[in-house]
Motif scaffolding. Structure first.
Motif, short mmCIF file in Angstrom:
data_model
loop_
_atom_site.label_atom_id
_atom_site.label_comp_id
_atom_site.label_asym_id
_atom_site.label_seq_id
_atom_site.Cartn_x
_atom_site.Cartn_y
_atom_site.Cartn_z
N SER A 81 0.86 -1.19 0.00
CA SER A 81 0.00 0.00 0.00
C SER A 81 0.89 1.23 0.00
CB SER A 81 -0.93 0.01 1.22
OG SER A 81 -0.17 0.00 2.42
N GLU A 85 -1.96 8.24 -1.12
CA GLU A 85 -2.52 8.13 -2.47
C GLU A 85 -2.07 9.29 -3.35
OE1 GLU A 85 -4.15 5.67 -3.85
OE2 GLU A 85 -4.05 4.51 -2.00
N ALA A 88 0.89 8.54 -5.71
CA ALA A 88 0.78 7.44 -6.67
C ALA A 88 1.37 7.82 -8.02
CB ALA A 88 -0.69 7.03 -6.84
#
Length: 413
Positions: A81, A85, A88
């Motif tokens: 993970s 985010e 990314a």
């Protein structure tokens, strides 16, 4: 029969049209931008369960056109993970043909992950409106434990070329050996085999400007007592890499954590090259002469396919290019060229002619060129010695005739 001919011609024309339609995009693709993505470093390797992992991703433009706005996106799957985010996608920006760029991504390995190999997807695109291209990579998690007692050691390493120049590509080849000498060993009353396992081997650069182009080796198998194996890594030195000794770290995962090792491997970078020095006066007399140069290899290792090419306006050189071949470090060659003026201006007008010398040579697989410029080629005119003697002799004859005539007249009187 006429109808068959018409159908045949029509069919051939249709096939030709279809082939042209399909060929056009293909040729355009070959000449366009094309990205190659590689994971060049996994740290730690293998990934540790319940800890963070740093992935260094390299993208290279192997196409023929500039990529205007390159993006790299990582698409993690369990047990990986992202730390965030928002991280990314990393933007590289403009990437010209033949250039590379690297970006780091930080991943967390789930604490309940199992040992083994898991995959992760990396996507790239060349511009804002371009489609994504995706490639899957394997990431090793955890270290297996084996009861074998063989130890893997670094026996030797060889770099090719031996000394790199800035911008060079080449290889670093390491030889790993199982140092055990007997097939079994007894420890605490128990017998163990002395096989050595190479679960993983990775080469990491420790200096800026030094790049490893290959992913880590994994699952290299068993090495029996005294056996060895060679692993080759492709490496690159950046154009702006400083001269001196740089270092890699070779990390080897053996039978278990206790059998892992890390070794430093040096890589030398030196920009010294072929030097060309006039060994006598550069002079053109009456439109021709023989000129001479000393050619020296000042680089620390052998250079191959060495050739020297002179150039000067209005002058032709023979040979056009002098091929020397391989040159050892500090080796010196003396070469000659015949220079001939090929127009009336160079042959008759005195003065200086600008001259350049170009040295071509290979360092390993890398072709290099350096030019020695601002050489001055003197252009002079001289009266030939034989003609001077003829003129002098003729003058003496002309002078002696009146003297003899006067002497004759005196005697006659």
């Amino acid at each position: 029969m006429e109808m068959i001919k018409k159908i045949t011609v029509a069919t051939l024309f249709s096939l030709l049209l279809i082939s042209l339609l399909f060929a056009a995009p293909a040729s355009a693709a070959v000449g366009g931008e094309n990205l190659k993505v590689t994971i060049v470093e996994t740290n730690p390797y293998p990934a540790k369960i319940g800890e963070y992992l740093t992935l260094t991703v390299q993208v290279e433009n192997i196409g023929g056109s500039k990529a205007d706005n390159v993006d790299i996106e990582i698409v993690p799957q369990y047990p990986f993970s992202l730390d965030s985010e928002a991280n990314a996608i990393k933007n590289v920006g403009v990437l010209n043909p033949g250039r590379t760029a690297t970006k780091e991504f930080y991943l967390f390995v789930d604490k309940n992950a199992q040992k083994g190999v898991r995959s992760i997807d990396i996507r790239t695109k060349t511009g804002k409106n371009s489609p994504w291209s995706e490639k899957s990579f394997d990431i090793r998690i955890g270290t297996e434990t084996f009861n074998s007692k063989g130890t893997v050691e670094l026996k030797e390493f060889v770099s090719d070329p031996e000394v790199f120049m800035p911008g060079d590509r080449g290889t670093v080849t390491v030889t790993l050996k199982n140092t055990a000498s007997n097939p079994t060993v007894t420890i605490g009353g128990s017998d163990f085999d002395t096989n050595a396992r190479i679960q993983a081997a990775v080469l990491r650069p420790l200096s800026e400007g030094i790049i490893v182009l290959d992913a880590p080796y994994g699952d290299m198998g068993l090495l029996g007592p005294g056996d060895s194996i060679k692993l080759t890594f492709n490496v690159k030195v950046a154009e702006d890499a400083p001269e001196g000794t740089h270092n890699f770290e070779l990390a080897i995962e053996g039978n278990s954590f206790d059998y892992n090792s890390r070794k430093n491997i040096p890589l030398k970078v030196d920009s010294s090259n072929i030097r060309v020095i006039p060994s006598k006066e550069l002079k053109l007399t009456n439109g021709e002469s023989t000129i001479e140069f000393d050619v020296a290899n000042t680089h620390p290792n052998e250079l191959s396919s060495v050739s020297i090419k002179p150039e000067a306006k209005g002058v032709t050189f023979y040979p056009v290019e002098y091929f020397i071949g391989p040159m050892n470090p500090d080796e010196l060659f003396t070469i000659e060229f015949n220079a001939v003026a090929n127009d009336s201006w160079s042959a008759s007008k005195e003065g200086e002619i600008n001259m350049n010398l170009t040295a071509n040579y290979n360092n390993g697989i890398n072709r290099h060129v350096n030019t020695v410029g601002d050489l001055r080629f003197a252009n002079t005119s001289e009266i030939a010695e034989s003609n001077s003697k003829t003129i002098l002799t003729g003058g003496l004859i002309i002078i002696s005739i009146p003297a003899a005539f006067m002497f004759y007249r005196r005697r006659k009187q």
